[in-house]
Design a protein around this motif. Sequence first.
Motif, short mmCIF file in Angstrom:
data_model
loop_
_atom_site.label_atom_id
_atom_site.label_comp_id
_atom_site.label_asym_id
_atom_site.label_seq_id
_atom_site.Cartn_x
_atom_site.Cartn_y
_atom_site.Cartn_z
N SER A 101 64.66 93.97 60.62
CA SER A 101 64.45 91.74 59.75
C SER A 101 64.43 92.25 58.89
O SER A 101 65.58 90.92 58.34
CB SER A 101 62.53 91.37 59.69
N TRP A 102 64.32 93.38 57.84
CA TRP A 102 64.95 92.31 56.77
C TRP A 102 67.07 92.79 57.11
O TRP A 102 67.26 92.67 56.74
CB TRP A 102 64.98 94.00 55.75
N LEU A 103 67.66 93.87 58.07
CA LEU A 103 68.52 93.79 58.90
C LEU A 103 69.41 92.33 58.93
O LEU A 103 70.29 92.41 59.10
CB LEU A 103 68.74 95.20 59.27
N THR A 104 68.08 91.70 59.51
CA THR A 104 68.40 90.48 59.89
C THR A 104 69.26 89.49 58.56
O THR A 104 70.37 88.82 59.07
CB THR A 104 67.44 90.06 61.17
N ASP A 105 68.19 89.78 57.78
CA ASP A 105 68.15 88.84 56.52
C ASP A 105 66.90 88.60 56.28
O ASP A 105 66.14 88.58 56.66
CB ASP A 105 67.28 87.54 57.20
N PHE A 106 67.02 88.79 54.53
CA PHE A 106 66.05 89.32 53.58
C PHE A 106 64.55 88.00 53.85
O PHE A 106 63.82 88.49 53.43
CB PHE A 106 66.83 89.16 52.06
N GLN A 107 65.74 86.99 54.55
CA GLN A 107 64.77 85.85 54.49
C GLN A 107 62.66 86.46 55.17
O GLN A 107 62.11 86.44 54.96
CB GLN A 107 64.84 84.86 54.18
N TRP A 135 59.37 86.12 54.06
CA TRP A 135 58.53 85.49 55.35
C TRP A 135 57.40 85.98 56.52
O TRP A 135 55.78 86.09 55.84
CB TRP A 135 59.32 84.47 57.02
N ALA A 136 57.76 87.09 56.83
CA ALA A 136 57.04 87.59 57.20
C ALA A 136 55.85 88.90 56.56
O ALA A 136 54.63 88.50 57.15
CB ALA A 136 57.57 89.21 58.15
N MET A 137 55.72 88.97 55.32
CA MET A 137 55.00 89.48 54.41
C MET A 137 54.04 88.38 54.07
O MET A 137 53.21 89.01 53.71
CB MET A 137 55.66 90.12 53.24
N LEU A 152 72.41 82.03 61.56
CA LEU A 152 71.72 83.40 62.76
C LEU A 152 71.25 84.22 62.13
O LEU A 152 70.00 83.97 62.84
CB LEU A 152 73.51 84.71 63.19
N ASP A 153 71.11 84.04 60.76
CA ASP A 153 69.97 84.99 59.92
C ASP A 153 68.90 83.68 60.20
O ASP A 153 67.36 84.24 60.13
CB ASP A 153 71.06 85.07 58.91
N LYS A 154 69.05 82.37 59.99
CA LYS A 154 67.11 81.75 59.64
C LYS A 154 67.29 81.19 61.44
O LYS A 154 65.70 81.11 61.47
CB LYS A 154 67.62 80.18 58.68
N LEU A 155 67.82 81.86 62.09
CA LEU A 155 67.34 81.21 63.92
C LEU A 155 65.63 82.74 63.96
O LEU A 155 65.53 82.21 65.08
CB LEU A 155 68.69 80.57 64.25
N ARG A 180 63.06 76.48 52.80
CA ARG A 180 63.15 77.14 54.04
C ARG A 180 61.55 78.56 53.65
O ARG A 180 61.38 78.75 54.79
CB ARG A 180 64.45 78.51 53.77
N PHE A 181 61.03 77.87 52.51
CA PHE A 181 59.67 78.39 52.91
C PHE A 181 58.47 77.77 53.74
O PHE A 181 57.57 78.30 54.45
CB PHE A 181 58.95 78.72 51.60
N ALA A 182 59.54 76.50 54.54
CA ALA A 182 58.09 75.51 55.43
C ALA A 182 58.37 76.45 56.48
O ALA A 182 57.59 76.17 57.58
CB ALA A 182 59.04 74.76 55.53
N THR A 183 59.36 77.78 56.45
CA THR A 183 59.66 78.43 58.29
C THR A 183 57.97 78.98 58.61
O THR A 183 57.84 78.40 59.80
CB THR A 183 60.41 78.72 57.91
N PRO A 184 58.03 80.00 57.24
CA PRO A 184 56.22 80.37 58.10
C PRO A 184 55.00 79.23 58.11
O PRO A 184 54.22 79.58 58.29
CB PRO A 184 56.15 81.41 57.04
#
Length: 630
Positions: free
Chosen positions: A204-210, A214-216, A167-170, A404-408
């Motif tokens: 978004s941090w409370l969802t997951d730090f990643q 990524w947002a930043m 759920l964190d990465k989704l 996982r940096f491929a996501t952004p």
Amino acid sequence: MIAYIRRIIPHPSAFILIYLLITVVALNNLIANFSTALPGVVSIQASNEIQPSEFDIFLWDIWWVRHAVFDLHVSPLYTNYVVYPFTSPLAGHTLVLLWGFISAPFQLLFGLLPTFNGIIVFDFVAAAFLMYLFARRRVRQASVAWLAGLIFAFTPAMLHRASLGHLDKLSTFWLPLVLLLWDKVSESRRWTWAVILGLCLYLSWLTDFQQAMWAMLLLVPYAIFGTRTNTENTDSTIRSASFRGHTAPANTARPVRREAPGARRRGGCRCPRPTHLIPLAALALAAFILPSLFAPLPQLLEAGRLNYPAADLQHAAHFAFAPGYFFAPDANGDFSIGVLLPLLSLVSIPFIRRDGRRWLWLGIAVLCFVLALGPYIDIGSTRLPLPYTLVHALLGNQYRTPMRFATPGVLALAMLVALTLDSLISSRRRESRHLESRHLESRRRESRRRESPPTLSNSKLPAFIIVLLSLLFILDYQLLRPFPITRMPDYQAYRAIAAAPGDFTLLDIPIGVRTGFAVVGRGEYLQYYQPIHQRPIPGGYLSRLPGEITDFFFFDPLLGALTLSQALPSQAEVDARLAQLIHDWNIGYVILHRDMLEPGRVRAFGNLFDRQPMLERVGEEGPLVVYRQK
């Protein structure tokens, strides 16, 4: 297809429904067993093989947050309910704290499993639709924006993470949402939107730090580019106004305020001066940082002082996105963004020319994928260090999955492809309208000839291209494959234990303790049953645990035997140690899982518990043997 649906369903509901339909197709088996199954595959067997799915940890996460806050009235950032008797800080764990809060009423109304699966469905639809909304502000064609949402949300990596229950990465919908909110801040110049942006970064941090990281990674260059563009627009406006002022007649009427070309954007909002954005950006940053000073930053700093095992660079390199994965994806979907997206991105590069927007997204994509390449790259016998090495050190040597940096990076490539497609389609339509105005009569005569073969008109060609690309992405992303699911056995023994009076600990045998770096024993996925029986257990899976805890379960003579790490001590010693453990941990029930043990171990543990004077056998259920403290 899209145009037809938009005629019968009010916009933007049409696009939400199409994304929902694609999600249903991609999650096929999970949707068909929505209230009884979970994503991924878990094989309950006598084996030390690590389970490929991790739904147990994230199912436990959302239950624990609700249970801690609303039932126990304690902080959800600490727990001794798993890996008992140790109290573990969860700030460094993949807790998905926000989903725990949001899902609490849904857990009570619909149950834990449907709520968990509903979050997965929501993540896909929200990521796709918010990406559509963001792209729609940048492109002329709605169908191109729709394609951008499809490209971003449904990559093989996202489907793979869904099959793991991550759920964190989704929850990648935060990325386009944050960019949309910055657009709102930039256009409105209102402090309220700056605060909302900062709070969304915090959530978004409370969802997951990643997600926040990524947002930043996307937001900072995007905001700087927008500020630079506004600066150029402002300078050109001043020069143009100065020129007009010198050439105006002396008897000109009262000056009229003029807006520079491009100073207004869609909706009539004036572009702000760059100096106006600086305090708004600072306010957004404050709204992001201030709440984190209460949680989870202090708890994260506290957890950072514990003896967490570090991920060395070789370990991180194992989880790097190799250059070959762009056109020959790995069998592990977590390392794949498909083949079509890299190809279209390469084709788009020659069309960029002087379009600063497309250079921006290409630059962001390059930055993200360079980080995804990991700490180094080997060229022959030479090892070249990469920028991820610095990121690895800044994150305390705890971040071990650079791919996982491929996501952004996928978001940036989706924008590059969308802007290029939109430019080509718009040029095509302008040319088509020009030709139609010159050859209207001849085309009319040709249309009357029945013998002429049917052709695809210029007006339908762009729609055909978008539909074709959509189908190709669906095939490239393998969205039609059967989605893996698991139905965990529903043992009534756990429900009976939940109804038993008193506070006590439950001991599942074998004991399994797992972290993101180590596994001791087997059966850590029995954590899945804790939301049913609601009793503390010695086993479990937390993404970060100090090394001394895993050592304790490995080297202790009795616990080492119960984790299958050591041989059973002598009968007298093991009987005495078991009696002391039952007393110290207040073990109310013991459940022996015979299907998770080899026959010799089933006999050995059965004899151990049968002769223990503090326990009595109260029944069997399938492979379970249930003991209760006398």
